[in-house]
Motif scaffolding. Sequence first.
Motif, PDB file in Angstrom:
ATOM      1  N   GLN A 152       0.959  -1.341   0.217  1.00  0.00           N
ATOM      2  CA  GLN A 152       0.463   0.316  -0.208  1.00  0.00           C
ATOM      3  C   GLN A 152       0.910   1.058   0.358  1.00  0.00           C
ATOM      4  OE1 GLN A 152      -1.977  -0.568   3.393  1.00  0.00           O
ATOM      5  NE2 GLN A 152      -3.689  -2.337   2.491  1.00  0.00           N
ATOM      6  N   SER A 153       2.006   1.103   1.017  1.00  0.00           N
ATOM      7  CA  SER A 153       3.218   2.582   0.708  1.00  0.00           C
ATOM      8  C   SER A 153       3.684   2.643  -0.327  1.00  0.00           C
ATOM      9  CB  SER A 153       3.925   1.996   2.276  1.00  0.00           C
ATOM     10  OG  SER A 153       2.808   2.002   3.178  1.00  0.00           O
ATOM     11  N   THR A 154       3.601   1.547  -1.298  1.00  0.00           N
ATOM     12  CA  THR A 154       4.450   1.300  -2.594  1.00  0.00           C
ATOM     13  C   THR A 154       3.758   2.847  -3.788  1.00  0.00           C
ATOM     14  OG1 THR A 154       6.181  -0.563  -2.082  1.00  0.00           O
ATOM     15  CG2 THR A 154       5.628   0.201  -4.328  1.00  0.00           C
ATOM     16  N   TRP A 155       2.538   2.021  -3.478  1.00  0.00           N
ATOM     17  CA  TRP A 155       1.160   2.043  -3.939  1.00  0.00           C
ATOM     18  C   TRP A 155       0.951   3.793  -3.849  1.00  0.00           C
ATOM     19  CZ3 TRP A 155       0.504   0.513  -9.428  1.00  0.00           C
ATOM     20  CH2 TRP A 155       1.055  -1.199  -9.164  1.00  0.00           C
ATOM     21  N   LEU A 156       1.103   3.897  -3.211  1.00  0.00           N
ATOM     22  CA  LEU A 156       0.395   5.430  -2.239  1.00  0.00           C
ATOM     23  C   LEU A 156       1.525   6.240  -2.671  1.00  0.00           C
ATOM     24  CD1 LEU A 156      -1.232   7.162  -0.974  1.00  0.00           C
ATOM     25  CD2 LEU A 156      -0.071   7.160   0.932  1.00  0.00           C
ATOM     26  N   LEU A 157       2.996   6.094  -2.497  1.00  0.00           N
ATOM     27  CA  LEU A 157       4.174   6.504  -3.353  1.00  0.00           C
ATOM     28  C   LEU A 157       4.319   7.256  -4.436  1.00  0.00           C
ATOM     29  CD1 LEU A 157       6.756   7.832  -2.532  1.00  0.00           C
ATOM     30  CD2 LEU A 157       8.156   5.886  -2.815  1.00  0.00           C
TER      31      LEU A 157
END
Length: 256
Positions: A152-157
Amino acid sequence: MRLVFNAKIALQRKIAWLLLSSFFSLCFIGWLLYFNKKNTEATNYWIYHSHVIIQHLDNIETYLDAWDSLSRPAMSPAFYRSITQELRHMDTLTKDNPRQHMLVGQLAVTLVSLRTDTGSLPATRAKLTDLMQREKDLLIRRRTLGRNGDSQSTWLLITCSVLVFLFISVILLRLNGDIVLRKQAERKLKESQTWLESILENSTSLIYIKDLLGCYVMVNRRFREVLEVKEEMVIGHTDVNFSSPDAAAHYRVLDE
Protein backbone atom coordinates in the motif's frame (compact mmCIF):
# COMPACT_ATOMS: atom_id res chain seq x y z
CA MET A 1 3.55 48.10 -21.25
CA ARG A 2 0.54 46.97 -19.25
CA LEU A 3 0.51 43.69 -21.16
CA VAL A 4 4.15 43.05 -20.24
CA PHE A 5 3.46 43.93 -16.60
CA ASN A 6 0.45 41.61 -16.42
CA ALA A 7 2.41 38.81 -18.07
CA LYS A 8 5.20 39.26 -15.55
CA ILE A 9 2.76 39.05 -12.62
CA ALA A 10 1.15 35.89 -14.06
CA LEU A 11 4.58 34.35 -14.55
CA GLN A 12 5.61 35.11 -10.98
CA ARG A 13 2.34 33.70 -9.67
CA LYS A 14 2.83 30.41 -11.50
CA ILE A 15 6.43 30.16 -10.33
CA ALA A 16 5.20 30.63 -6.76
CA TRP A 17 2.62 27.86 -7.27
CA LEU A 18 5.33 25.62 -8.69
CA LEU A 19 7.61 26.21 -5.72
CA LEU A 20 4.80 25.67 -3.21
CA SER A 21 3.59 22.49 -4.88
CA SER A 22 7.15 21.15 -5.06
CA PHE A 23 7.74 21.95 -1.39
CA PHE A 24 4.53 20.31 -0.17
CA SER A 25 5.09 17.34 -2.46
CA LEU A 26 8.55 16.79 -1.04
CA CYS A 27 7.17 17.12 2.49
CA PHE A 28 4.43 14.58 1.79
CA ILE A 29 6.81 12.12 0.14
CA GLY A 30 9.24 12.55 3.03
CA TRP A 31 6.44 11.91 5.53
CA LEU A 32 5.32 8.86 3.55
CA LEU A 33 8.85 7.44 3.49
CA TYR A 34 9.22 8.10 7.21
CA PHE A 35 5.85 6.47 7.97
CA ASN A 36 6.74 3.48 5.80
CA LYS A 37 10.09 3.15 7.58
CA LYS A 38 8.44 3.22 11.01
CA ASN A 39 5.79 0.73 9.90
CA THR A 40 8.46 -1.60 8.55
CA GLU A 41 10.46 -1.33 11.77
CA ALA A 42 7.36 -2.11 13.86
CA THR A 43 6.45 -5.08 11.65
CA ASN A 44 9.99 -6.44 11.77
CA TYR A 45 10.00 -6.07 15.54
CA TRP A 46 6.81 -8.10 15.99
CA ILE A 47 7.98 -10.73 13.51
CA TYR A 48 11.21 -11.05 15.49
CA HIS A 49 9.09 -11.14 18.66
CA SER A 50 7.14 -14.14 17.33
CA HIS A 51 10.34 -15.89 16.24
CA VAL A 52 11.77 -15.53 19.74
CA ILE A 53 8.63 -17.03 21.33
CA ILE A 54 8.68 -19.93 18.85
CA GLN A 55 12.35 -20.50 19.68
CA HIS A 56 11.55 -20.70 23.40
CA LEU A 57 8.74 -23.18 22.65
CA ASP A 58 11.14 -25.25 20.57
CA ASN A 59 13.59 -25.28 23.48
CA ILE A 60 10.91 -26.51 25.88
CA GLU A 61 9.88 -29.21 23.38
CA THR A 62 13.52 -30.27 23.07
CA TYR A 63 13.82 -30.54 26.86
CA LEU A 64 10.67 -32.66 27.03
CA ASP A 65 11.84 -34.93 24.19
CA ALA A 66 15.15 -35.44 25.97
CA TRP A 67 13.37 -36.14 29.25
CA ASP A 68 10.99 -38.59 27.54
CA SER A 69 13.87 -40.39 25.79
CA LEU A 70 15.47 -41.02 29.20
CA SER A 71 12.28 -42.81 30.36
CA ARG A 72 11.10 -39.76 32.31
CA PRO A 73 13.34 -39.79 35.34
CA ALA A 74 12.77 -37.43 38.24
CA MET A 75 13.47 -33.89 37.04
CA SER A 76 16.70 -32.55 38.45
CA PRO A 77 16.74 -28.96 39.78
CA ALA A 78 18.99 -27.82 36.91
CA PHE A 79 16.71 -29.40 34.32
CA TYR A 80 13.58 -27.90 35.84
CA ARG A 81 15.33 -24.52 36.22
CA SER A 82 16.12 -24.50 32.48
CA ILE A 83 12.47 -25.13 31.62
CA THR A 84 11.20 -22.49 34.05
CA GLN A 85 13.68 -19.98 32.64
CA GLU A 86 12.22 -20.52 29.18
CA LEU A 87 8.74 -20.07 30.65
CA ARG A 88 9.72 -16.80 32.34
CA HIS A 89 10.98 -15.44 29.05
CA MET A 90 7.75 -16.47 27.35
CA ASP A 91 5.67 -14.97 30.15
CA THR A 92 7.40 -11.63 29.58
CA LEU A 93 7.12 -11.79 25.80
CA THR A 94 3.41 -12.68 25.71
CA LYS A 95 2.17 -9.92 28.01
CA ASP A 96 1.00 -7.96 24.94
CA ASN A 97 -1.29 -10.88 23.97
CA PRO A 98 -3.71 -11.89 26.79
CA ARG A 99 -4.74 -15.15 25.07
CA GLN A 100 -1.15 -16.30 24.55
CA HIS A 101 -0.21 -15.16 28.04
CA MET A 102 -3.01 -17.29 29.51
CA LEU A 103 -1.84 -20.34 27.52
CA VAL A 104 1.71 -19.83 28.78
CA GLY A 105 0.34 -19.85 32.31
CA GLN A 106 -1.55 -23.10 31.65
CA LEU A 107 1.62 -24.62 30.15
CA ALA A 108 3.53 -23.68 33.29
CA VAL A 109 0.91 -25.45 35.43
CA THR A 110 1.15 -28.65 33.37
CA LEU A 111 4.96 -28.59 33.58
CA VAL A 112 4.75 -28.27 37.36
CA SER A 113 2.37 -31.23 37.44
CA LEU A 114 4.88 -33.26 35.41
CA ARG A 115 7.54 -32.65 38.02
CA THR A 116 5.22 -33.81 40.79
CA ASP A 117 4.04 -36.80 38.72
CA THR A 118 0.44 -35.56 38.78
CA GLY A 119 0.29 -34.55 35.12
CA SER A 120 0.60 -36.29 31.78
CA LEU A 121 3.17 -35.66 29.06
CA PRO A 122 0.58 -35.87 26.21
CA ALA A 123 -1.49 -33.12 27.82
CA THR A 124 1.64 -30.97 28.17
CA ARG A 125 2.58 -31.64 24.57
CA ALA A 126 -0.94 -30.73 23.45
CA LYS A 127 -0.77 -27.34 25.19
CA LEU A 128 2.72 -26.79 23.82
CA THR A 129 1.54 -27.64 20.29
CA ASP A 130 -1.50 -25.38 20.62
CA LEU A 131 0.65 -22.49 21.81
CA MET A 132 3.16 -23.11 19.01
CA GLN A 133 0.44 -23.19 16.35
CA ARG A 134 -1.16 -19.98 17.60
CA GLU A 135 2.19 -18.20 17.56
CA LYS A 136 2.92 -19.46 14.04
CA ASP A 137 -0.50 -18.25 12.87
CA LEU A 138 0.23 -14.89 14.47
CA LEU A 139 3.58 -14.79 12.72
CA ILE A 140 1.91 -15.46 9.35
CA ARG A 141 -0.63 -12.68 9.96
CA ARG A 142 2.12 -10.25 10.89
CA ARG A 143 4.11 -11.11 7.77
CA THR A 144 1.00 -10.71 5.62
CA LEU A 145 0.19 -7.40 7.30
CA GLY A 146 3.75 -6.22 6.71
CA ARG A 147 3.63 -7.15 3.02
CA ASN A 148 0.24 -5.48 2.58
CA GLY A 149 1.48 -2.35 4.34
CA ASP A 150 4.57 -2.23 2.14
CA SER A 151 2.46 -2.74 -0.97
CA GLN A 152 0.00 0.00 0.00
CA SER A 153 2.81 2.42 0.83
CA THR A 154 4.53 1.66 -2.46
CA TRP A 155 1.36 2.22 -4.50
CA LEU A 156 0.57 5.38 -2.57
CA LEU A 157 4.07 6.69 -3.17
CA ILE A 158 3.86 5.87 -6.89
CA THR A 159 0.39 7.43 -7.21
CA CYS A 160 1.40 10.61 -5.39
CA SER A 161 4.60 10.87 -7.43
CA VAL A 162 2.65 10.55 -10.69
CA LEU A 163 0.08 13.15 -9.57
CA VAL A 164 2.82 15.54 -8.49
CA PHE A 165 4.63 14.99 -11.79
CA LEU A 166 1.44 15.71 -13.75
CA PHE A 167 0.68 18.81 -11.67
CA ILE A 168 4.20 20.18 -12.08
CA SER A 169 4.11 19.37 -15.80
CA VAL A 170 0.87 21.36 -16.19
CA ILE A 171 2.39 24.31 -14.34
CA LEU A 172 5.54 24.12 -16.46
CA LEU A 173 3.46 24.08 -19.63
CA ARG A 174 1.54 27.12 -18.39
CA LEU A 175 4.81 28.80 -17.50
CA ASN A 176 6.17 28.11 -20.96
CA GLY A 177 3.03 29.64 -22.47
CA ASP A 178 3.37 32.72 -20.26
CA ILE A 179 7.04 33.08 -21.19
CA VAL A 180 6.15 32.92 -24.89
CA LEU A 181 3.40 35.51 -24.39
CA ARG A 182 5.74 37.76 -22.45
CA LYS A 183 8.41 37.55 -25.14
CA GLN A 184 5.79 38.39 -27.76
CA ALA A 185 4.61 41.37 -25.70
CA GLU A 186 8.18 42.57 -25.19
CA ARG A 187 8.85 42.24 -28.92
CA LYS A 188 5.73 44.23 -29.74
CA LEU A 189 6.68 46.88 -27.20
CA LYS A 190 10.15 47.12 -28.64
CA GLU A 191 8.71 47.43 -32.15
CA SER A 192 6.39 50.19 -30.94
CA GLN A 193 9.26 52.01 -29.28
CA THR A 194 11.38 51.69 -32.43
CA TRP A 195 8.49 52.96 -34.51
CA LEU A 196 7.91 55.91 -32.15
CA GLU A 197 11.63 56.78 -32.07
CA SER A 198 11.72 56.66 -35.85
CA ILE A 199 8.84 59.14 -36.03
CA LEU A 200 10.43 61.46 -33.47
CA GLU A 201 13.87 61.36 -35.06
CA ASN A 202 12.59 62.08 -38.57
CA SER A 203 10.14 64.80 -37.58
CA THR A 204 10.90 68.38 -38.76
CA SER A 205 9.55 69.75 -35.48
CA LEU A 206 11.57 70.27 -32.34
CA ILE A 207 10.38 67.58 -29.95
CA TYR A 208 11.59 67.12 -26.42
CA ILE A 209 10.46 65.71 -23.08
CA LYS A 210 11.33 67.12 -19.67
CA ASP A 211 10.83 65.81 -16.17
CA LEU A 212 9.26 67.79 -13.31
CA LEU A 213 12.63 69.38 -12.45
CA GLY A 214 13.06 70.74 -15.96
CA CYS A 215 15.74 68.26 -16.97
CA TYR A 216 15.61 66.91 -20.50
CA VAL A 217 14.67 63.27 -20.78
CA MET A 218 14.48 63.00 -24.57
CA VAL A 219 15.19 65.25 -27.56
CA ASN A 220 14.84 64.43 -31.24
CA ARG A 221 17.39 64.90 -33.99
CA ARG A 222 15.84 68.16 -35.25
CA PHE A 223 16.18 69.67 -31.74
CA ARG A 224 19.89 68.85 -31.63
CA GLU A 225 20.49 70.22 -35.13
CA VAL A 226 18.75 73.54 -34.50
CA LEU A 227 20.45 74.15 -31.12
CA GLU A 228 23.72 72.64 -32.36
CA VAL A 229 24.16 70.41 -29.30
CA LYS A 230 24.95 66.76 -28.75
CA GLU A 231 22.54 64.42 -27.01
CA GLU A 232 24.81 63.84 -24.00
CA MET A 233 24.95 67.63 -23.48
CA VAL A 234 21.16 67.79 -23.19
CA ILE A 235 19.90 64.61 -21.55
CA GLY A 236 19.81 65.03 -17.78
CA HIS A 237 20.47 68.77 -17.98
CA THR A 238 18.35 71.91 -17.92
CA ASP A 239 18.26 74.85 -20.32
CA VAL A 240 20.72 76.74 -18.11
CA ASN A 241 23.48 74.26 -18.94
CA PHE A 242 23.59 74.97 -22.67
CA SER A 243 21.56 78.18 -23.26
CA SER A 244 22.01 81.82 -22.33
CA PRO A 245 20.35 83.01 -19.11
CA ASP A 246 17.73 85.01 -21.02
CA ALA A 247 16.91 82.07 -23.31
CA ALA A 248 16.76 79.69 -20.35
CA ALA A 249 14.36 82.00 -18.51
CA HIS A 250 12.23 82.25 -21.67
CA TYR A 251 12.10 78.48 -22.06
CA ARG A 252 11.15 78.11 -18.43
CA VAL A 253 8.22 80.49 -18.87
CA LEU A 254 7.09 78.51 -21.92
CA ASP A 255 7.27 75.24 -19.98
CA GLU A 256 5.10 76.64 -17.22
